[in-house]
Design a protein around this motif. Structure first.
Motif, mmCIF file in Angstrom:
data_model
loop_
_atom_site.group_PDB
_atom_site.id
_atom_site.type_symbol
_atom_site.label_atom_id
_atom_site.label_comp_id
_atom_site.label_asym_id
_atom_site.label_seq_id
_atom_site.Cartn_x
_atom_site.Cartn_y
_atom_site.Cartn_z
ATOM 1 N N GLY A 1 23.077 40.573 34.047
ATOM 2 C CA GLY A 1 24.414 40.991 34.476
ATOM 3 C C GLY A 1 24.674 42.443 34.121
ATOM 4 O O GLY A 1 25.175 43.227 34.932
ATOM 5 N N THR A 2 24.311 42.814 32.898
ATOM 6 C CA THR A 2 24.493 44.197 32.448
ATOM 7 C C THR A 2 23.680 45.148 33.313
ATOM 8 O O THR A 2 24.165 46.188 33.765
ATOM 9 N N TYR A 3 22.432 44.741 33.553
ATOM 10 C CA TYR A 3 21.510 45.568 34.330
ATOM 11 C C TYR A 3 22.045 45.827 35.743
ATOM 12 O O TYR A 3 22.034 46.956 36.231
ATOM 13 N N LEU A 4 22.549 44.743 36.357
ATOM 14 C CA LEU A 4 23.019 44.819 37.747
ATOM 15 C C LEU A 4 24.031 45.929 37.978
ATOM 16 O O LEU A 4 24.024 46.574 39.025
ATOM 17 N N VAL A 5 24.936 46.108 37.016
ATOM 18 C CA VAL A 5 26.018 47.068 37.240
ATOM 19 C C VAL A 5 25.829 48.367 36.469
ATOM 20 O O VAL A 5 26.685 49.242 36.539
ATOM 21 N N SER A 6 24.721 48.484 35.745
ATOM 22 C CA SER A 6 24.558 49.725 34.982
ATOM 23 C C SER A 6 23.346 50.542 35.407
ATOM 24 O O SER A 6 23.308 51.744 35.175
ATOM 25 N N THR A 7 22.349 49.908 36.045
ATOM 26 C CA THR A 7 21.181 50.695 36.417
ATOM 27 C C THR A 7 21.540 51.642 37.560
ATOM 28 O O THR A 7 22.195 51.245 38.527
ATOM 29 N N PRO A 8 21.137 52.901 37.430
ATOM 30 C CA PRO A 8 21.464 53.863 38.480
ATOM 31 C C PRO A 8 20.870 53.449 39.831
ATOM 32 O O PRO A 8 21.397 53.797 40.879
ATOM 33 N N LYS A 9 19.773 52.654 39.778
ATOM 34 C CA LYS A 9 19.133 52.214 41.015
ATOM 35 C C LYS A 9 20.074 51.359 41.863
ATOM 36 O O LYS A 9 19.930 51.283 43.071
ATOM 37 N N LEU A 10 20.962 50.617 41.188
ATOM 38 C CA LEU A 10 21.845 49.711 41.912
ATOM 39 C C LEU A 10 23.294 50.174 41.822
ATOM 40 O O LEU A 10 24.206 49.370 41.681
ATOM 41 N N GLU A 11 23.470 51.480 41.883
ATOM 42 C CA GLU A 11 24.814 52.054 41.823
ATOM 43 C C GLU A 11 25.740 51.387 42.845
ATOM 44 O O GLU A 11 26.936 51.217 42.611
ATOM 45 N N LEU B 1 39.203 47.810 26.966
ATOM 46 C CA LEU B 1 38.523 47.179 25.840
ATOM 47 C C LEU B 1 38.755 45.672 25.945
ATOM 48 O O LEU B 1 39.897 45.215 25.992
ATOM 49 N N VAL B 2 37.676 44.890 26.013
ATOM 50 C CA VAL B 2 37.839 43.446 26.207
ATOM 51 C C VAL B 2 37.002 42.647 25.216
ATOM 52 O O VAL B 2 36.016 43.140 24.661
ATOM 53 N N LEU B 3 37.419 41.430 24.998
ATOM 54 C CA LEU B 3 36.611 40.453 24.262
ATOM 55 C C LEU B 3 36.160 39.402 25.265
ATOM 56 O O LEU B 3 36.956 38.932 26.081
ATOM 57 N N LEU B 4 34.893 39.016 25.194
ATOM 58 C CA LEU B 4 34.369 38.053 26.162
ATOM 59 C C LEU B 4 33.778 36.857 25.431
ATOM 60 O O LEU B 4 33.181 37.002 24.368
ATOM 61 N N ASP B 5 33.978 35.689 25.996
ATOM 62 C CA ASP B 5 33.424 34.473 25.421
ATOM 63 C C ASP B 5 32.960 33.555 26.534
ATOM 64 O O ASP B 5 33.512 33.604 27.637
ATOM 65 N N HIS B 6 31.977 32.722 26.243
ATOM 66 C CA HIS B 6 31.414 31.846 27.279
ATOM 67 C C HIS B 6 31.380 30.417 26.780
ATOM 68 O O HIS B 6 31.114 30.150 25.606
ATOM 69 N N GLU B 7 31.652 29.512 27.688
ATOM 70 C CA GLU B 7 31.639 28.093 27.322
ATOM 71 C C GLU B 7 31.196 27.299 28.547
ATOM 72 O O GLU B 7 31.604 27.593 29.658
ATOM 73 N N THR B 8 30.341 26.291 28.319
ATOM 74 C CA THR B 8 29.941 25.438 29.439
ATOM 75 C C THR B 8 30.648 24.103 29.328
ATOM 76 O O THR B 8 30.547 23.424 28.299
ATOM 77 N N VAL C 1 25.708 35.850 33.411
ATOM 78 C CA VAL C 1 25.535 37.049 34.230
ATOM 79 C C VAL C 1 26.878 37.776 34.328
ATOM 80 O O VAL C 1 26.949 38.998 34.213
ATOM 81 N N PHE C 2 27.958 36.969 34.499
ATOM 82 C CA PHE C 2 29.277 37.588 34.599
ATOM 83 C C PHE C 2 29.716 38.185 33.266
ATOM 84 O O PHE C 2 30.401 39.201 33.248
ATOM 85 N N VAL C 3 29.300 37.566 32.165
ATOM 86 C CA VAL C 3 29.632 38.139 30.855
ATOM 87 C C VAL C 3 29.050 39.552 30.751
ATOM 88 O O VAL C 3 29.755 40.513 30.410
ATOM 89 N N GLY C 4 27.766 39.667 31.108
ATOM 90 C CA GLY C 4 27.115 40.975 31.033
ATOM 91 C C GLY C 4 27.754 41.978 31.983
ATOM 92 O O GLY C 4 27.982 43.141 31.630
ATOM 93 N N PHE D 1 35.835 33.517 29.064
ATOM 94 C CA PHE D 1 37.169 33.896 28.578
ATOM 95 C C PHE D 1 37.210 35.408 28.408
ATOM 96 O O PHE D 1 36.328 35.988 27.759
ATOM 97 N N ILE D 2 38.222 36.000 29.002
ATOM 98 C CA ILE D 2 38.338 37.462 28.928
ATOM 99 C C ILE D 2 39.666 37.801 28.254
ATOM 100 O O ILE D 2 40.727 37.427 28.751
ATOM 101 N N THR D 3 39.601 38.482 27.135
ATOM 102 C CA THR D 3 40.823 38.925 26.475
ATOM 103 C C THR D 3 40.896 40.439 26.575
ATOM 104 O O THR D 3 40.015 41.151 26.078
ATOM 105 N N LEU D 4 41.925 40.886 27.275
ATOM 106 C CA LEU D 4 42.096 42.322 27.466
ATOM 107 C C LEU D 4 42.824 42.874 26.247
ATOM 108 O O LEU D 4 44.023 42.671 26.073
ATOM 109 N N VAL D 5 42.074 43.545 25.381
ATOM 110 C CA VAL D 5 42.662 44.056 24.148
ATOM 111 C C VAL D 5 43.449 45.335 24.426
ATOM 112 O O VAL D 5 44.567 45.510 23.965
#
Lengths: 360, 195
Positions: free
Chosen positions: B70-80, B158-165, B143-146, B174-178
């Motif tokens: 997930g992090t890679y998808l939106v941060s690599t310059p290749k996939l701007e 600035l956010v806090l992220l948490d995941h639960e199945t 993937v969405f967390v990343g 869970f997204i907390t917008l700090v």
């Protein structure tokens, strides 16, 4: 609602609108239309000092424009004649002649956004401009990926064709396939025969009746060769009008000669193409490789070629059987050319690799 | 799943671990091929097999790897382009979060046969969001967390992220917008030329 409230509302709903007084003077301009014009160049100036109406043609003043209320207008910035904006005029206050003219980039949205460095906030929240930009970008990316896939597939197709074993015109095997079959037979040391067949007068057919006729003849010839051979035989088109047959398990010389005779006989019959009789014939050179031989593919093919040339030189429409004294220990040790009468008796070419030209 | 998703996995593995590891991964996943075509569709289980194999080959937990993807998808310059297309979702990070509901539909507008996981965004309380994700690939929520971590940064939030199945297989992020204006954030130029 007072004027200020009205203007504030319009700025949110239509950020590219201008309010025009009866005399054509702009009295208010939305925030985005201000961005696409030089600073402080709208309010207090005449609409026609800043904009030109491109279509409908002939509108030069506010009276003319007012008559077009409600219909689509094409407008450009006077300073930038190439710009293309869409617009619609709506009467605002019929009593004092005020109108609202709302502008939009229309299809040139991307150019507009780039030229004036606009952002999401410059469009009304309900405007589809952002979705349009999103689509342009997403579709371009998807098209780009598809184009790359197409290029790769095309490359793969070309590679596959290069690796193919079939001659696309006739459906026969091609030279690549022939080389494979020949190499396999050579490596096993088995007995087999190679027959080189050249069409005679094929060029004349091409020159006289065109390439379509030539292609048709090649297909008909291919059909005849397939019919006159067994399933286990390999029939290949190795050049424009050159064919090679590989015949495993040859029982006798007579069998080879009779295949050659039948091919020559059938090819001599005219081939009909769109009412034209195309006449060709065949010259054949054959090598019978005996079991346990020690020959390589190159030598076999060159022996067959030599026999073929012998047939050509002997007046075409005949076949020559190459005989190698190395292979046939029992046969005459003396190396000679043995050219007998062509048709139907086959010509024999003995040991061409150790030819004695003096005795010819 | 669609080739675009599987191809992203391939790009991630090749860029992060190298082509050799990718070769091992496709071998271990028993794909029978090594190159994934972005514009073709693959069996649903290909993605799962790839992720399982990647976890096996690298010895790293699946969840970590999925978050990394997930992090890679939106941060690599290749996939701007991916980052940009997401940023079209909203002017602010909150607007962007709420636009995630529409993400699968938006994706389908661009590529008709691209099926993204079902997404549903709920605003629980002020600044608290819950993203529900139902996917054929378990762990896709990571993937969405990343992705959200990077995009939040992009907006300067600035956010806090948490995941639960959940028991039903539905994943919750869970997204907390700090602080929505924590940093300057990256400019988003609507008309920028990409690639």
């Amino acid at each position: 609602m007072n004027n200020a409230q009205m203007n504030a509302m319009m700025d949110v709903l239509c950020p590219m609108h201008v309010l025009v007084e009866k005399d054509g003077t702009i009295s208010h301009a939305g925030p985005t239309v201000q961005k696409i014009c030089p600073p402080d160049s709208l309010v207090g100036y005449s609409f026609f000092e800043r904009f030109a109406v491109k279509r409908p043609k002939g509108i030069r003043n506010i009276e003319g424009l007012r008559k077009r209320a409600g219909s689509k207008l094409h407008i450009s910035l006077l300073d930038e004649p190439d710009s293309d904006l869409k617009a619609v005029l709506v009467p605002y206050d019929a009593d004092n002649g005020k109108v609202v003219i709302n502008l939009s980039f229309g299809i040139s949205i991307l150019d507009g956004v780039r030229t004036y460095a606009l952002s999401n906030a410059d469009f009304a929240a309900t405007d589809l401009a952002i979705e349009m930009l999103y689509l342009i970008e997403a579709k371009s990316a998807a098209m780009d990926a598809s184009r790359q896939l197409n290029l790769r597939l095309q490359g793969a197709k070309i590679a596959a064709e290069e690796q193919a074993f079939t001659d696309t015109l006739t459906g026969l095997k091609n030279r690549r396939a022939l080389d494979h079959v020949l190499a396999r037979l050579v490596s096993t040391g088995a007995s087999f025969a190679v027959m080189q067949i050249d069409l005679d007068f094929f060029k004349a057919v091409n020159d006289t009746y065109g390439h379509a006729a030539g292609d048709h003849v090649l297909q008909a010839v291919a059909q005849i060769m397939v019919e006159e051979t067994r399933n286990a035989d390999t029939v290949a088109r190795v050049g424009g009008d050159e064919f090679t047959l590989i015949l495993p398990n040859v029982a006798s010389e007579q069998m080879l000669l009779s295949i050659g005779d039948r091919v020559i006989e059938r090819l001599q019959k005219p081939i009909n193409f769109q009412g034209n009789a195309c006449n060709v014939s065949a010259s054949i050179g054959t090598v019978w490789v005996k079991e346990g031989h020690m020959m390589n593919a190159k030598d076999i093919l060159s022996d067959a070629d030599m026999a073929l040339y012998q047939s050509k030189n002997s007046g075409r429409s005949c076949q020559t059987l190459f005989e190698d004294t190395d292979q046939n220990a029992d046969s005459d040790a003396q190396s000679t050319w043995e050219v007998s009468n062509p048709k139907p008796t086959p010509i024999r070419l003995r040991s061409a690799r150790r030819v004695n030209f003096d005795s010819f | 799943m669609h080739g675009l998703i599987n191809r992203s996995v391939q790009n991630y593995v090749c860029d992060t671990f190298g082509h050799d590891v990718w070769g091992q991964v496709t071998g271990s996943a028993d794909l029978g091929f090594t190159e994934i075509e972005a514009m073709m569709t693959y069996e649903d289980d290909v993605t799962t097999r790839l992720i399982d194999a990647l976890s096996l080959v690298t010895g790293r937990p699946r969840d970590d790897l999925l978050e990394d993807i997930g992090t890679y998808l939106v941060s690599t310059p290749k996939l701007e382009g991916v980052r940009r297309l997401l940023r079209f979702g909203g002017v602010t990070f909150e607007e962007f979060l709420l636009s995630l509901d529409d993400l699968p539909d938006r994706a389908r507008l661009a590529v008709a046969d691209l099926d993204l996981p079902e997404l549903e965004m709920d605003e629980r309380a002020s600044g608290c969001f819950e993203l529900h994700c139902r996917s054929a690939v378990s762990g896709f929520g990571f993937v969405f967390v990343g992705m959200l971590r990077v995009i939040a940064d992009d907006y300067g939030a600035l956010v806090l992220l948490d995941h639960e199945t959940g028991k039903n297989g539905i994943e919750k992020v869970f997204i907390t917008l700090v602080d929505k204006d924590f940093a300057q954030g990256r400019q988003f130029d609507l008309g920028a030329r990409v690639g």
